[in-house]
Write a protein that holds these residues in place. Structure first.
Motif, PDB file in Angstrom:
ATOM      1  N   HIS A 289       0.825  -1.197   0.000  1.00 52.51           N
ATOM      2  CA  HIS A 289       0.000   0.000   0.000  1.00 52.51           C
ATOM      3  C   HIS A 289       0.858   1.245   0.000  1.00 52.51           C
ATOM      4  CE1 HIS A 289       0.980  -0.568   4.263  1.00 52.51           C
ATOM      5  NE2 HIS A 289       0.755   0.712   4.425  1.00 52.51           N
ATOM      6  N   THR A 290       2.175   1.075   0.255  1.00 56.20           N
ATOM      7  CA  THR A 290       3.113   2.201   0.226  1.00 56.20           C
ATOM      8  C   THR A 290       3.815   2.309  -1.127  1.00 56.20           C
ATOM      9  OG1 THR A 290       4.838   0.782   1.143  1.00 56.20           O
ATOM     10  CG2 THR A 290       3.552   2.111   2.687  1.00 56.20           C
ATOM     11  N   PHE A 291       3.259   1.656  -2.134  1.00 55.60           N
ATOM     12  CA  PHE A 291       3.871   1.619  -3.465  1.00 55.60           C
ATOM     13  C   PHE A 291       4.215   3.006  -3.973  1.00 55.60           C
ATOM     14  CE2 PHE A 291       4.895  -0.008  -7.512  1.00 55.60           C
ATOM     15  CZ  PHE A 291       4.272   0.769  -8.482  1.00 55.60           C
ATOM     16  N   SER A 292       3.371   3.971  -3.688  1.00 52.84           N
ATOM     17  CA  SER A 292       3.577   5.331  -4.205  1.00 52.84           C
ATOM     18  C   SER A 292       4.813   5.989  -3.622  1.00 52.84           C
ATOM     19  CB  SER A 292       2.350   6.189  -3.944  1.00 52.84           C
ATOM     20  OG  SER A 292       2.106   6.296  -2.555  1.00 52.84           O
ATOM     21  N   SER A 293       5.452   5.370  -2.630  1.00 53.90           N
ATOM     22  CA  SER A 293       6.674   5.924  -2.045  1.00 53.90           C
ATOM     23  C   SER A 293       7.939   5.478  -2.773  1.00 53.90           C
ATOM     24  CB  SER A 293       6.803   5.480  -0.581  1.00 53.90           C
ATOM     25  OG  SER A 293       5.704   5.898   0.181  1.00 53.90           O
TER      26      SER A 293
ATOM     27  N   PHE B 218      20.158  -2.084 -16.608  1.00 50.42           N
ATOM     28  CA  PHE B 218      19.098  -1.103 -16.392  1.00 50.42           C
ATOM     29  C   PHE B 218      18.418  -0.763 -17.721  1.00 50.42           C
ATOM     30  CE2 PHE B 218      16.963   2.613 -14.967  1.00 50.42           C
ATOM     31  CZ  PHE B 218      17.179   3.597 -15.913  1.00 50.42           C
ATOM     32  N   VAL B 219      17.085  -0.623 -17.680  1.00 51.13           N
ATOM     33  CA  VAL B 219      16.320  -0.239 -18.860  1.00 51.13           C
ATOM     34  C   VAL B 219      15.637   1.114 -18.671  1.00 51.13           C
ATOM     35  CG1 VAL B 219      14.400  -0.862 -20.376  1.00 51.13           C
ATOM     36  CG2 VAL B 219      15.936  -2.649 -19.511  1.00 51.13           C
ATOM     37  N   ALA B 220      14.895   1.261 -17.562  1.00 48.37           N
ATOM     38  CA  ALA B 220      14.149   2.495 -17.333  1.00 48.37           C
ATOM     39  C   ALA B 220      13.761   2.571 -15.863  1.00 48.37           C
ATOM     40  CB  ALA B 220      12.895   2.544 -18.203  1.00 48.37           C
ATOM     41  N   LEU B 221      13.554   3.793 -15.383  1.00 46.66           N
ATOM     42  CA  LEU B 221      13.033   3.978 -14.039  1.00 46.66           C
ATOM     43  C   LEU B 221      12.092   5.161 -13.987  1.00 46.66           C
ATOM     44  CD1 LEU B 221      14.374   6.599 -12.391  1.00 46.66           C
ATOM     45  CD2 LEU B 221      16.333   5.094 -12.256  1.00 46.66           C
ATOM     46  N   ILE B 222      11.252   5.156 -12.957  1.00 49.49           N
ATOM     47  CA  ILE B 222      10.341   6.261 -12.706  1.00 49.49           C
ATOM     48  C   ILE B 222      10.313   6.498 -11.208  1.00 49.49           C
ATOM     49  CG2 ILE B 222       8.311   4.731 -12.631  1.00 49.49           C
ATOM     50  CD1 ILE B 222       6.761   7.055 -14.045  1.00 49.49           C
ATOM     51  N   ASN B 223      10.365   7.760 -10.818  1.00 52.90           N
ATOM     52  CA  ASN B 223      10.393   8.044  -9.387  1.00 52.90           C
ATOM     53  C   ASN B 223       8.984   7.934  -8.794  1.00 52.90           C
ATOM     54  OD1 ASN B 223       9.244  10.446 -10.292  1.00 52.90           O
ATOM     55  ND2 ASN B 223      10.351  11.704  -8.810  1.00 52.90           N
ATOM     56  N   TRP B 224       8.874   8.176  -7.487  1.00 55.98           N
ATOM     57  CA  TRP B 224       7.635   7.896  -6.769  1.00 55.98           C
ATOM     58  C   TRP B 224       6.454   8.688  -7.302  1.00 55.98           C
ATOM     59  CZ3 TRP B 224       4.995  11.692  -4.094  1.00 55.98           C
ATOM     60  CH2 TRP B 224       5.671  12.911  -3.936  1.00 55.98           C
TER      61      TRP B 224
ATOM     62  N   ILE C 251       8.126   4.609 -19.775  1.00 54.62           N
ATOM     63  CA  ILE C 251       7.726   4.097 -18.467  1.00 54.62           C
ATOM     64  C   ILE C 251       6.695   5.051 -17.866  1.00 54.62           C
ATOM     65  CG2 ILE C 251       9.614   5.252 -17.218  1.00 54.62           C
ATOM     66  CD1 ILE C 251       9.785   2.729 -15.436  1.00 54.62           C
ATOM     67  N   SER C 252       5.697   4.490 -17.218  1.00 52.27           N
ATOM     68  CA  SER C 252       4.663   5.302 -16.574  1.00 52.27           C
ATOM     69  C   SER C 252       4.146   4.535 -15.358  1.00 52.27           C
ATOM     70  CB  SER C 252       3.518   5.601 -17.543  1.00 52.27           C
ATOM     71  OG  SER C 252       2.896   4.402 -17.973  1.00 52.27           O
ATOM     72  N   ARG C 253       3.397   5.231 -14.515  1.00 58.02           N
ATOM     73  CA  ARG C 253       2.871   4.574 -13.332  1.00 58.02           C
ATOM     74  C   ARG C 253       1.482   5.074 -13.011  1.00 58.02           C
ATOM     75  NH1 ARG C 253       6.999   5.284  -8.755  1.00 58.02           N
ATOM     76  NH2 ARG C 253       5.434   4.137  -7.541  1.00 58.02           N
ATOM     77  N   ASP C 254       0.707   4.194 -12.375  1.00 59.86           N
ATOM     78  CA  ASP C 254      -0.625   4.521 -11.875  1.00 59.86           C
ATOM     79  C   ASP C 254      -0.624   4.111 -10.405  1.00 59.86           C
ATOM     80  OD1 ASP C 254      -3.289   4.695 -11.157  1.00 59.86           O
ATOM     81  OD2 ASP C 254      -4.026   3.864 -13.029  1.00 59.86           O
ATOM     82  N   ASN C 255      -0.377   5.057  -9.524  1.00 62.39           N
ATOM     83  CA  ASN C 255      -0.268   4.724  -8.102  1.00 62.39           C
ATOM     84  C   ASN C 255      -1.595   4.246  -7.513  1.00 62.39           C
ATOM     85  OD1 ASN C 255       2.480   5.189  -7.983  1.00 62.39           O
ATOM     86  ND2 ASN C 255       2.246   7.323  -7.323  1.00 62.39           N
ATOM     87  N   ALA C 256      -2.691   4.674  -8.090  1.00 64.33           N
ATOM     88  CA  ALA C 256      -4.000   4.207  -7.598  1.00 64.33           C
ATOM     89  C   ALA C 256      -4.177   2.709  -7.836  1.00 64.33           C
ATOM     90  CB  ALA C 256      -5.112   4.979  -8.276  1.00 64.33           C
TER      91      ALA C 256
ATOM     92  N   GLY D 208      14.245   6.061  -3.348  1.00 64.01           N
ATOM     93  CA  GLY D 208      15.346   6.793  -3.971  1.00 64.01           C
ATOM     94  C   GLY D 208      15.688   6.219  -5.320  1.00 64.01           C
ATOM     95  N   THR D 209      16.330   7.010  -6.170  1.00 65.90           N
ATOM     96  CA  THR D 209      16.598   6.597  -7.544  1.00 65.90           C
ATOM     97  C   THR D 209      18.050   6.201  -7.744  1.00 65.90           C
ATOM     98  OG1 THR D 209      17.010   8.864  -8.206  1.00 65.90           O
ATOM     99  CG2 THR D 209      14.771   8.063  -8.473  1.00 65.90           C
TER     100      THR D 209
END
Length: 122
Positions: free
Chosen positions: A27-31, A47-53, A70-75, A101-102
């Motif tokens: 549930h803390t994924f968004s961190s 390494f291929v790609a990263l996205i921060n919190w 790369i993209s993210r959906d924190n919900a 941290g990245t």
């Protein structure tokens, strides 16, 4: 420890597209920063790609820049890797990993998924 499950891999012809997903249990994924790495037979994990919190910062391997997004959906506790214009040299097992941290160094990531195979035929 965060549990991660990758999906979306498969066999595709050169020039084709795939979208990988990395679903997390925490549930803390968004961190977390989430990164994608890949490992081809006989090669080191790279390494291929990263996205921060927050999604405000991304970074890419030079050879995939402009082809992968790369993209993210924190919900949904999910990160995506859209891969376009695939090349045979993209063939590998793709893993997602998380940390606070990245960094692009795989040894500094705490939790890993089991990987998903991507095969690009010429």
């Amino acid at each position: 420890q965060v549990q991660l499950v990758e999906s979306g891999g498969g066999l595709v012809q050169a020039g084709g597209s795939l979208r990988l997903s990395c679903a997390a249990s925490a549930h803390t994924f968004s961190s977390y920063t989430v990164a994608w790495f890949r490992q081809a037979p006989g090669k080191e994990r790279e390494f291929v790609a990263l996205i921060n919190w927050s999604g405000s910062h991304t970074d890419y391997l030079h050879s995939v820049n402009g082809r992968f997004t790369i993209s993210r959906d924190n919900a949904k506790n999910t990160v995506y890797l859209q891969m376009n214009s695939l090349k045979p040299e993209d063939t590998a097992i793709y893993y997602c990993a998380v940390r606070v941290g990245t960094t692009i160094r795989p040894q500094e990531y705490d939790s890993w998924g089991q990987g998903t195979q991507v095969t690009v035929s010429s």
